[in-house]
Design an enzyme around this catalytic site. Structure first.
Site, mmCIF file in Angstrom:
data_model
loop_
_atom_site.group_PDB
_atom_site.id
_atom_site.type_symbol
_atom_site.label_atom_id
_atom_site.label_comp_id
_atom_site.label_asym_id
_atom_site.label_seq_id
_atom_site.Cartn_x
_atom_site.Cartn_y
_atom_site.Cartn_z
ATOM 1 C CG ASP A 14 25.733 -9.119 32.405
ATOM 2 O OD1 ASP A 14 25.777 -9.147 31.166
ATOM 3 O OD2 ASP A 14 26.095 -8.133 33.075
ATOM 4 C CG HIS B 231 20.803 -12.481 24.556
ATOM 5 N ND1 HIS B 231 20.697 -11.947 25.817
ATOM 6 C CD2 HIS B 231 19.718 -12.042 23.867
ATOM 7 C CE1 HIS B 231 19.586 -11.219 25.882
ATOM 8 N NE2 HIS B 231 18.995 -11.251 24.717
#
Length: 493
Positions: free
Chosen positions: A24, A53
Site C-alpha cells: 500500500d 494497485h
C-alpha cells in the site's frame, strides 16, 4: 521531467518496482508512470487479487488486481507471469471493466504455467482464516500457493483439458473436505455456508454438496474468453529483453509481507522481494539493471493482523470505522486535538488509507528505519518516496531508529532477547517484533503544501533535512519523490 527520467534510468533495459514496507505504498502510480514514460513491456510475477494497485490519471481512478498497470498504454505489452496466482473470474471482470472504458486489451499475455484459484481454494482460505486470525484477504491465494508447493495445484493450461481439470478438482475437494470435517469439525451445512460466501461469488452447490461440474462449467467458460492470450511468458519476456525492449517488473504487496523475509506468520504466500519477483517472471537476475523500492514516508501503514512497532495508538479503531463513519470527523479538528488517536484518524482520512482490494482500513504508524534497512538488504538502496504531502500540516514527525525489547527472555537468532535490550536489526519473528517498542528521532514538520513543487531544491528546508536524515540512517538513495497521487506530481531527484 522526461529529461530527468532519461538521466535517472540511463541505459537500463530491465527495471523493477517493489515495496519496501507492508504494501500500500503507491507502487501502482510508479508502475503506471514508468509504463507511460519508459516501458515497452510490464510484467507482474507475484501475488494475485489479494493485492491492488491504484492509479489516478487526471479525473479517472483505476484499480488493478491482476492486470499490470501498463494496460492503460496500448503500445505497452502486459504480461501476467508464471509466479502469479490467477482467479479467472476476477481476471475476466477486470478485463471487462477496462474494455467498457475503451481499452482494447490486445496487449495482454498470460502465463499458461501460472497457478489459478478455484472456489475450493477460496473456501479453504475463508475456513482457515476463521481459526488462524492471520487476517488474510480470503481470496484463495495462500491455499493456491500451498497446492503449488504440494505439487497438486491447478495451472492455467489445465483449464483447457476438461478431464485433467476434473480429476484435479475431485482430488483437491476430497482433501479440503477431509480437513474441514476432521480438523475443524464442520458439518456439511457449515461447509455449504462457507461456499455461499461473497468471495466465492457463484453457486457451486447442489443442495449442501459441492458440484464439481458447476465449477468446471463456469471456469472453462471464463477460460475460453482469454484462451488466445495464454502463452509461455518466460520465452516471451526473455525474447523481448534480447530484442532490446524496455521491461518493467511490477511487484506486489511488500517485502515485510514476504513469505521469506516478512513478519512470519503474518505474511503473504509469495516472496514479494526482488528475488521472488524475478523468479515469478522467469528472468535471470543478471539481466536486472535497476530496482526501485517504494517507501511511504514519513508515515507508513499496515493492514490486517501482525506486529507494527511504530503504529500510532494501539487502540483498536479499525473494526468500528470505515470510509463512511470517518466522514463525521473534520481534519482540522483532528489535527488540533494532537492526541495519538486523532493523529491516527487524521493520517487515515487524509491519506485515503483503506485497502484497494478489501476496503479494510489501514493502520498508520511512523516511518520505521530499522525495517527499511532490512528491506534495503533485499531490494537495493534506490528508493522512491511517496505520501509526504499527507503530512504537510504536521508540526513534527517521528522516525524510528531502533527498538527496545520489552518481552520475556527469549533465545532468538543466536542471542538472548531480554527486557531492555536495544534492538538495531529487524526481527522477522512476529513474536519478537510484537514486544519491540520504537525509539524515535523527532524532527520539525515543514508546514507547507508541496503538491505543486517540481524540483527537489524547492521542497521545504525541513522536509529536505528529514529526507537526508533518512538517507543517512539507512544508507538509502532517494531517487524520486511523489508529491501527490497524479503522474505529473513526481520529482526526479
Amino acid at each position: 521531467m522526461k529529461n530527468s527520467l532519461d538521466s535517472l534510468v540511463k541505459d537500463a533495459k530491465v527495471i523493477a518496482i517493489v515495496c519496501n514496507q507492508w504494501g500500500d505504498t503507491g507502487k501502482g502510480k510508479f508502475s503506471e508512470y514508468f509504463a507511460n514514460n519508459w516501458a515497452d513491456v510490464v510484467v507482474s510475477g507475484t501475488g494475485g487479487n489479494n493485492a491492488g494497485h491504484t492509479v489516478k490519471i487526471e479525473d479517472q481512478e483505476f484499480i488493478f488486481h491482476l492486470i499490470p498497470c501498463g494496460a492503460l498504454n496500448e503500445k505497452t505489452a502486459n504480461i501476467i507471469g508464471n509466479g502469479t496466482a490467477v482467479d479467472p473470474i476476477v481476471l475476466m471482470k477486470e478485463m471487462d471493466d477496462l474494455k467498457k472504458q475503451g481499452y482494447s486489451l490486445n496487449n495482454i499475455f498470460i502465463s499458461g504455467d501460472a497457478h489459478f484459484i478455484t472456489p475450493l481454494e477460496i473456501f479453504f482460505d475463508i475456513m482457515e482464516d476463521k481459526f488462524s486470525g492471520i487476517g488474510t484477504t480470503c481470496r484463495g491465494i495462500g491455499p493456491s500457493y500451498a497446492m503449488k508447493i504440494s505439487r497438486i495445484g491447478v495451472r492455467i493450461n489445465d483449464l483447457f483439458n476438461e478431464e485433467l481439470f476434473a480429476e484435479k478438482l475431485e482430488k483437491n475437494l476430497e482433501k479440503y473436505l477431509c480437513i474441514a470435517r476432521n480438523v475443524y469439525k464442520l458439518s456439511d451445512e457449515q461447509i455449504a455456508d462457507i461456499f455461499r460466501h461473497k468471495n466465492i461469488g457463484g453457486d457451486y452447490l447442489n443442495g449442501n454438496k459441492v458440484d464439481i461440474k458447476k465449477i468446471i462449467s463456469v471456469y472453462q467458460e471464463a477460460a475460453l474468453k482469454f484462451k488466445e492470450k495464454v502463452t509461455n511468458t518466460v520465452y516471451l519476456i526473455n525474447k523481448m529483453i534480447y530484442s532490446g525492449k524496455n521491461v518493467l517488473l511490477e511487484g506486489a504487496q511488500g517485502t515485510l509481507l514476504s513469505i521469506e523475509f516478512g513478519t512470519y506468520p503474518y505474511v503473504t504466500s509469495s516472496d514479494c522481494s526482488i528475488t521472488g519477483l524475478l523468479q515469478g517472471c522467469g528472468i535471470n537476475p543478471s539481466k536486472l539493471d535497476l530496482t526501485f523500492g517504494i517507501v511511504k514516508w514519513p508515515y507508513m501503514t499496515r493492514v490486517g493482523g501482525g506486529p507494527f512497532p511504530t503504529e500510532i495508538s494501539n487502540e483498536s479503531l479499525d473494526k468500528g470505522e470505515n470510509k463512511e463513519t470517518e466522514k463525521r470527523f473534520k481534519l482540522d479538528e483532528l489535527l488540533k486535538a494532537g492526541d495519538p488517536v486523532s493523529l491516527r484518524r487524521y493520517l487515515r482520512i487524509k491519506g485515503n488509507e483503506s485497502g484497494a482490494t478489501t476496503g479494510r482500513p489501514r493502520r498508520p504508524g511512523w516511518i520505521d528505519l530499522v525495517a527499511l534497512k532490512w528491506s534495503l538488504m533485499q531490494n537495493g538502496k534506490d528508493i522512491i518516496i511517496t505520501k509526504p504531502d499527507v503530512c504537510s500540516e504536521l508540526d513534527e514527525i517521528n522516525m524510528c531508529f531502533s527498538y527496545t525489547y520489552c518481552g520475556q527472555d527469549t533465545y532468538y537468532d543466536g542471542q538472548t532477547f531480554e527486557k531492555g535490550k536495544m534492538v538495531h536489526q529487524f526481527p522477522t519473528s512476529a513474536n519478537i517484533l510484537s514486544h519491540c517498542r520504537p525509539n524515535y528521532i523527532t524532527l520539525k514538520g515543514w508546514k507547507q503544501a508541496i503538491s505543486k513543487i517540481e524540483t527537489y531544491e524547492d521542497l521545504p528546508k525541513e522536509m529536505r533535512i528529514a529526507l537526508e536524515k533518512t538517507e543517512l540512517e539507512t544508507v538509502a538513495s532517494i531517487r524520486m519523490i511523489s508529491v501527490g497521487p497524479e503522474r505529473r506530481q513526481t520529482i526526479v531527484k
